[in-house]
Design a protein around this motif. Structure first.
Motif, mmCIF file in Angstrom:
data_model
loop_
_atom_site.group_PDB
_atom_site.id
_atom_site.type_symbol
_atom_site.label_atom_id
_atom_site.label_comp_id
_atom_site.label_asym_id
_atom_site.label_seq_id
_atom_site.Cartn_x
_atom_site.Cartn_y
_atom_site.Cartn_z
ATOM 1 N N TYR A 211 -37.593 -18.257 -42.470
ATOM 2 C CA TYR A 211 -38.110 -19.052 -42.931
ATOM 3 C C TYR A 211 -39.477 -19.252 -42.788
ATOM 4 C CZ TYR A 211 -40.059 -23.331 -45.800
ATOM 5 O OH TYR A 211 -40.718 -24.678 -46.344
ATOM 6 N N HIS A 212 -38.986 -20.889 -42.060
ATOM 7 C CA HIS A 212 -40.061 -21.221 -41.254
ATOM 8 C C HIS A 212 -41.005 -20.710 -39.917
ATOM 9 C CE1 HIS A 212 -38.624 -25.361 -41.637
ATOM 10 N NE2 HIS A 212 -37.229 -25.335 -41.298
ATOM 11 N N LEU A 213 -41.010 -19.704 -39.688
ATOM 12 C CA LEU A 213 -41.962 -18.496 -38.921
ATOM 13 C C LEU A 213 -42.661 -18.250 -39.814
ATOM 14 C CD1 LEU A 213 -42.197 -17.009 -36.497
ATOM 15 C CD2 LEU A 213 -40.859 -15.003 -36.902
ATOM 16 N N MET A 214 -42.165 -17.899 -40.870
ATOM 17 C CA MET A 214 -42.663 -17.135 -42.383
ATOM 18 C C MET A 214 -43.812 -17.992 -42.674
ATOM 19 S SD MET A 214 -41.390 -16.112 -46.116
ATOM 20 C CE MET A 214 -40.825 -17.369 -46.872
ATOM 21 N N ASN A 215 -43.336 -19.635 -42.574
ATOM 22 C CA ASN A 215 -44.615 -20.621 -43.390
ATOM 23 C C ASN A 215 -45.612 -21.276 -42.616
ATOM 24 O OD1 ASN A 215 -44.067 -21.597 -45.586
ATOM 25 N ND2 ASN A 215 -43.661 -23.983 -45.432
ATOM 26 N N ASN A 216 -44.876 -21.126 -41.520
ATOM 27 C CA ASN A 216 -46.070 -21.952 -40.245
ATOM 28 C C ASN A 216 -46.691 -19.986 -39.476
ATOM 29 O OD1 ASN A 216 -45.344 -24.304 -39.938
ATOM 30 N ND2 ASN A 216 -43.303 -22.994 -39.786
ATOM 31 N N SER A 217 -46.419 -18.917 -40.017
ATOM 32 C CA SER A 217 -47.486 -17.980 -39.273
ATOM 33 C C SER A 217 -48.306 -16.972 -40.252
ATOM 34 C CB SER A 217 -46.750 -16.275 -39.734
ATOM 35 O OG SER A 217 -46.869 -15.295 -38.693
ATOM 36 N N GLU A 218 -49.322 -17.082 -39.937
ATOM 37 C CA GLU A 218 -50.320 -16.482 -40.566
ATOM 38 C C GLU A 218 -50.696 -14.955 -40.661
ATOM 39 O OE1 GLU A 218 -54.083 -17.803 -38.541
ATOM 40 O OE2 GLU A 218 -53.946 -19.476 -38.339
ATOM 41 N N LYS A 219 -49.408 -13.926 -40.312
ATOM 42 C CA LYS A 219 -49.651 -13.100 -40.507
ATOM 43 C C LYS A 219 -48.957 -12.418 -41.933
ATOM 44 C CE LYS A 219 -47.988 -11.155 -35.982
ATOM 45 N NZ LYS A 219 -47.111 -10.867 -34.976
ATOM 46 N N SER A 220 -48.773 -11.172 -42.803
ATOM 47 C CA SER A 220 -48.689 -10.815 -43.633
ATOM 48 C C SER A 220 -47.245 -10.823 -43.765
ATOM 49 C CB SER A 220 -49.562 -10.216 -44.196
ATOM 50 O OG SER A 220 -48.987 -8.740 -43.648
ATOM 51 N N LEU A 221 -46.577 -10.571 -44.749
ATOM 52 C CA LEU A 221 -44.657 -10.367 -44.797
ATOM 53 C C LEU A 221 -44.739 -8.495 -44.389
ATOM 54 C CD1 LEU A 221 -44.276 -12.244 -48.581
ATOM 55 C CD2 LEU A 221 -43.437 -12.973 -45.919
ATOM 56 N N GLU A 222 -44.945 -8.361 -44.760
ATOM 57 C CA GLU A 222 -45.905 -6.516 -44.310
ATOM 58 C C GLU A 222 -45.444 -6.200 -42.749
ATOM 59 O OE1 GLU A 222 -47.678 -7.316 -46.497
ATOM 60 O OE2 GLU A 222 -46.691 -6.381 -48.506
ATOM 61 N N GLU A 223 -46.545 -7.631 -41.981
ATOM 62 C CA GLU A 223 -46.827 -8.187 -40.880
ATOM 63 C C GLU A 223 -45.627 -8.238 -40.344
ATOM 64 O OE1 GLU A 223 -51.459 -8.252 -39.734
ATOM 65 O OE2 GLU A 223 -50.001 -9.450 -40.530
ATOM 66 N N LEU A 224 -44.891 -9.455 -40.329
ATOM 67 C CA LEU A 224 -44.261 -9.754 -40.709
ATOM 68 C C LEU A 224 -42.189 -8.629 -40.231
ATOM 69 C CD1 LEU A 224 -43.590 -13.255 -41.674
ATOM 70 C CD2 LEU A 224 -43.655 -13.159 -39.140
#
Length: 267
Positions: A211-224
């Motif tokens: 969650y924190h990585l998703m919330n603080n990253s500029e990458k899309s979900l596909e990239e993550l």
């Protein structure tokens, strides 16, 4: 400001705690109304300075805002039990799933209605609530409502009431979807021989970190996803199975079915 809550269940009480925590109202200005007296002792422990009543006892309701926090299936029964007359300047805030503003106005014979859909993380002040209002609610009145809702987390005003059924399906019911997935992951860990408590720790911390990585990253979900799923690796093997079993489609269909059920609740 004086607030009365019709339905002192989990959501009604969590709202009450947030209002008091942020000193938006005084304990003496909170009136909790429940169906049966069996809950009085427990509620009195948590809210020692607030008024507590059953629906049958209330003949006159001295409140600026009345929050309807009963189950939508019970709303008609509550309306039948109400023995007080609403004053023209009293505002209604409904947090019932599915029941539209027009129906609330008709059954209560009252026009000042705001409808909101919170979710269970409001218990921790980390909820999100979508809300909308009837015509005639002023901007200053909506600001008051927003301030109250924001004490439970975040809030988003929606111009179109029809979207609230989607909000109900997406965020209102949403926590249960995550619990369902977490439960499946924990059980998979146990099946692989990992102790249940240890499996819970791995899964919960993984979810928190993701969650924190998703919330603080500029990458899309596909990239993550691609960052974790290297070609020919373990993650790819799992994702391939999810695709073969139609997991994404099943989740999407389930959420749409939740929206349909919200629409049915309006009767």
């Amino acid at each position: 400001m004086k607030i009365a809550i019709l339905g002192a269940g989990n959501m009604g009480l969590s709202f009450s705690k947030s209002f008091l925590k942020y000193e938006l109202i005084k304990p003496a200005d909170l009136h909790l109304i429940t169906r049966n007296e069996s809950k009085f002792a427990k509620i009195s422990e948590e809210f020692p300075h607030s008024k507590i009543s059953t629906f049958d006892e209330v003949r006159e309701l001295d409140a600026d805002l009345i929050i309807i926090a009963v189950k939508p299936q019970d709303f008609q029964n509550v309306v039948d039990k109400i023995q007080f007359t609403l004053k023209e300047n009293q505002m209604i805030l409904s947090i019932m799933a599915g029941i539209k503003i027009q129906k609330i106005q008709k059954l209560l014979n009252h026009r000042m209605v705001v409808r909101a859909m919170p979710n269970s993380p409001t218990l921790l002040g980390m909820g999100i609530t979508g809300y909308t209002s009837a015509e005639g609610i002023s901007f200053s009145q909506l600001i008051i409502i927003e301030r109250l809702l924001n004490s439970t987390g975040r809030s988003v005003y929606l111009e179109d009431e029809e979207l609230l059924d989607g909000v109900t399906a997406l965020s209102g019911s949403g926590p249960a979807y995550f619990y369902y997935i977490v439960d499946a992951m924990i059980k998979a860990g146990v099946e692989m021989g990992i102790d249940e408590n240890l499996s819970k720790l791995f899964v919960k911390q993984t979810m928190l970190g993701a969650y924190h990585l998703m919330n603080n990253s500029e990458k899309s979900l596909e990239e993550l996803i691609k960052d974790v799923a290297s070609k020919g690796g373990t993650t790819e093997a799992a994702l391939k199975t999810f695709e073969e079993k139609g997991l994404k489609e099943a989740i999407g269909k389930g959420i749409l079915n939740a929206e349909n059920r919200a629409k049915e609740l309006n009767g």
